[in-house]
Write a protein that holds these residues in place. Structure first.
Motif, PDB file in Angstrom:
ATOM      1  N   VAL A 249     -46.795   1.333  34.956  1.00 49.86           N
ATOM      2  CA  VAL A 249     -46.623  -0.024  34.447  1.00 49.86           C
ATOM      3  C   VAL A 249     -45.701  -0.008  33.234  1.00 49.86           C
ATOM      4  O   VAL A 249     -45.885   0.786  32.309  1.00 49.86           O
ATOM      5  CB  VAL A 249     -47.985  -0.646  34.064  1.00 49.86           C
ATOM      6  CG1 VAL A 249     -47.789  -2.041  33.481  1.00 49.86           C
ATOM      7  CG2 VAL A 249     -48.906  -0.709  35.276  1.00 49.86           C
TER       8      VAL A 249
ATOM      9  N   GLU B 235     -45.123  -1.615  30.191  1.00 51.37           N
ATOM     10  CA  GLU B 235     -45.815  -2.541  29.293  1.00 51.37           C
ATOM     11  C   GLU B 235     -44.849  -3.381  28.463  1.00 51.37           C
ATOM     12  O   GLU B 235     -45.100  -4.564  28.198  1.00 51.37           O
ATOM     13  CB  GLU B 235     -46.750  -1.774  28.352  1.00 51.37           C
ATOM     14  CG  GLU B 235     -47.921  -1.081  29.030  1.00 51.37           C
ATOM     15  CD  GLU B 235     -47.538   0.300  29.564  1.00 51.37           C
ATOM     16  OE1 GLU B 235     -46.349   0.686  29.428  1.00 51.37           O
ATOM     17  OE2 GLU B 235     -48.415   0.978  30.137  1.00 51.37           O
TER      18      GLU B 235
ATOM     19  N   LEU C  58     -43.694  -6.292  30.463  1.00 51.29           N
ATOM     20  CA  LEU C  58     -44.766  -7.281  30.596  1.00 51.29           C
ATOM     21  C   LEU C  58     -44.805  -8.191  29.368  1.00 51.29           C
ATOM     22  O   LEU C  58     -44.897  -9.423  29.492  1.00 51.29           O
ATOM     23  CB  LEU C  58     -46.116  -6.588  30.772  1.00 51.29           C
ATOM     24  CG  LEU C  58     -46.457  -6.024  32.154  1.00 51.29           C
ATOM     25  CD1 LEU C  58     -47.800  -5.308  32.105  1.00 51.29           C
ATOM     26  CD2 LEU C  58     -46.487  -7.119  33.192  1.00 51.29           C
TER      27      LEU C  58
ATOM     28  N   THR D 110     -49.743 -10.768  30.854  1.00 47.55           N
ATOM     29  CA  THR D 110     -50.843  -9.874  30.500  1.00 47.55           C
ATOM     30  C   THR D 110     -51.157  -8.995  31.706  1.00 47.55           C
ATOM     31  O   THR D 110     -50.724  -9.271  32.833  1.00 47.55           O
ATOM     32  CB  THR D 110     -52.085 -10.674  30.097  1.00 47.55           C
ATOM     33  OG1 THR D 110     -52.567 -11.408  31.245  1.00 47.55           O
ATOM     34  CG2 THR D 110     -51.781 -11.636  28.966  1.00 47.55           C
ATOM     35  N   ALA D 111     -51.939  -7.950  31.466  1.00 45.70           N
ATOM     36  CA  ALA D 111     -52.335  -7.054  32.549  1.00 45.70           C
ATOM     37  C   ALA D 111     -53.142  -7.811  33.599  1.00 45.70           C
ATOM     38  O   ALA D 111     -52.982  -7.592  34.805  1.00 45.70           O
ATOM     39  CB  ALA D 111     -53.142  -5.881  31.990  1.00 45.70           C
ATOM     40  N   GLU D 112     -54.005  -8.710  33.147  1.00 43.92           N
ATOM     41  CA  GLU D 112     -54.831  -9.477  34.084  1.00 43.92           C
ATOM     42  C   GLU D 112     -53.976 -10.405  34.933  1.00 43.92           C
ATOM     43  O   GLU D 112     -54.249 -10.593  36.131  1.00 43.92           O
ATOM     44  CB  GLU D 112     -55.887 -10.275  33.313  1.00 43.92           C
ATOM     45  CG  GLU D 112     -56.864 -11.032  34.201  1.00 43.92           C
ATOM     46  CD  GLU D 112     -57.559 -10.133  35.201  1.00 43.92           C
ATOM     47  OE1 GLU D 112     -57.704 -10.555  36.373  1.00 43.92           O
ATOM     48  OE2 GLU D 112     -57.957  -9.006  34.824  1.00 43.92           O
TER      49      GLU D 112
ATOM     50  N   LEU E 215     -50.886  -9.842  35.827  1.00 41.15           N
ATOM     51  CA  LEU E 215     -50.217  -8.976  36.792  1.00 41.15           C
ATOM     52  C   LEU E 215     -51.156  -8.659  37.955  1.00 41.15           C
ATOM     53  O   LEU E 215     -50.771  -8.751  39.127  1.00 41.15           O
ATOM     54  CB  LEU E 215     -49.752  -7.694  36.115  1.00 41.15           C
ATOM     55  CG  LEU E 215     -49.168  -6.616  37.033  1.00 41.15           C
ATOM     56  CD1 LEU E 215     -47.931  -7.118  37.756  1.00 41.15           C
ATOM     57  CD2 LEU E 215     -48.838  -5.358  36.243  1.00 41.15           C
ATOM     58  N   LEU E 216     -52.396  -8.294  37.637  1.00 38.44           N
ATOM     59  CA  LEU E 216     -53.380  -7.986  38.678  1.00 38.44           C
ATOM     60  C   LEU E 216     -53.674  -9.213  39.541  1.00 38.44           C
ATOM     61  O   LEU E 216     -53.867  -9.103  40.751  1.00 38.44           O
ATOM     62  CB  LEU E 216     -54.673  -7.467  38.044  1.00 38.44           C
ATOM     63  CG  LEU E 216     -54.566  -6.114  37.323  1.00 38.44           C
ATOM     64  CD1 LEU E 216     -55.871  -5.794  36.604  1.00 38.44           C
ATOM     65  CD2 LEU E 216     -54.211  -5.005  38.307  1.00 38.44           C
TER      66      LEU E 216
ATOM     67  N   LEU F 135     -53.968  -1.160  41.519  1.00 41.75           N
ATOM     68  CA  LEU F 135     -52.652  -0.984  40.919  1.00 41.75           C
ATOM     69  C   LEU F 135     -52.029   0.348  41.342  1.00 41.75           C
ATOM     70  O   LEU F 135     -50.810   0.472  41.448  1.00 41.75           O
ATOM     71  CB  LEU F 135     -52.778  -1.043  39.393  1.00 41.75           C
ATOM     72  CG  LEU F 135     -51.480  -1.184  38.598  1.00 41.75           C
ATOM     73  CD1 LEU F 135     -50.806  -2.507  38.917  1.00 41.75           C
ATOM     74  CD2 LEU F 135     -51.766  -1.086  37.115  1.00 41.75           C
TER      75      LEU F 135
END
Length: 236
Positions: free
Chosen positions: A112, A114, A117, A123-125, A127-128, A139
């Motif tokens: 990833v 970062e 992003l 945010t990571a959430e 993306l998920l 992931l």
């Protein structure tokens, strides 16, 4: 005796109707001129222009105090924005990247990015969440992913996670032709028939073998193998 001049006044409802019809026709012509791209993918300027044109059109159709000619000129000016942008974008990749932006890599070689992003305010959430919409829940299954200029997330699964295809199992892969709709709503479509080397006589003969007429058929398609699939009005 003094002559009295009677001034004819258009009823408000009729004026609104005339304005609305004129604007609808104008917007239809503008949409056809701009092309289908604006229906599938909007750049920033196209998005802003679309909202503004819709606002002008709605206000112009309801507000009788606004001059129709002035409103049409305003709509035409705003419509020129996406047209001009599309014109120069086709001819200059640098201009296209300046207007629409470049794709941003979110995952590279399974790692990833970062910094990217944060650059795109992801945010990571989030993306998920985007991956889950595409039925990817781990992931670690992703080899490469990027955010397209239009806001869509594109990704490539790792080799071992990619689904098995026909080409993986067979060395020879036959060509595939899209199904041709030869009867739609009881009407015979001559152009699709001609494109695959058939004619109306052949179709009527095939329907007669099944004890059918074209008027009984809701939809008939011929697949790449030459087989005709038929759906009738009376499915019973």
């Amino acid at each position: 005796m003094d002559e009295m001049t009677e001034v004819f006044t258009i009823p408000a409802w009729l004026e609104v109707t005339i304005r609305s019809v004129c604007i609808i026709i104008g917007l239809f012509v503008i949409t056809k001129l701009l092309g289908k791209k604006q229906l599938s993918k909007l750049s920033f300027f196209e998005y802003v222009a679309g909202i503004t044109i819709g606002d002008i059109a709605g206000t112009l159709s309801m507000d009788a105090e606004l001059q129709l000619s002035s409103g049409i000129i305003s709509i035409l000016i705003w419509s020129l924005v996406p047209f001009i942008i599309s014109f120069f974008s086709i001819r200059s990749k640098k201009f296209q990247e300046f207007i629409e932006g470049k794709p941003t890599v979110f995952i590279k070689e399974g790692k990833v990015m970062e910094g990217n992003l944060r650059k795109e305010k992801f945010t990571a959430e989030e993306l998920l969440s985007q991956l889950r919409k595409s039925r990817v829940f781990q992931l670690s299954d992703i080899e490469y992913a990027l955010l397209e200029p239009c806001g869509n997330l594109s990704y490539l699964l790792k080799r071992e996670k990619q689904p098995l295809t026909y080409g993986d199992l067979h060395q020879y892969v036959p060509s595939f032709r899209e199904p041709k709709s030869v009867v739609i709503d009881g009407e015979i479509m001559d152009e699709p028939l001609i494109s695959i080397g058939l004619n109306r006589g052949w179709l009527l003969e095939e329907l007669e073998k099944k004890g059918l007429s074209s008027k009984e058929v809701f939809l008939a398609q011929i697949d790449s193998n030459g087989e005709m699939k038929i759906d009738l009005y009376n499915d019973k």
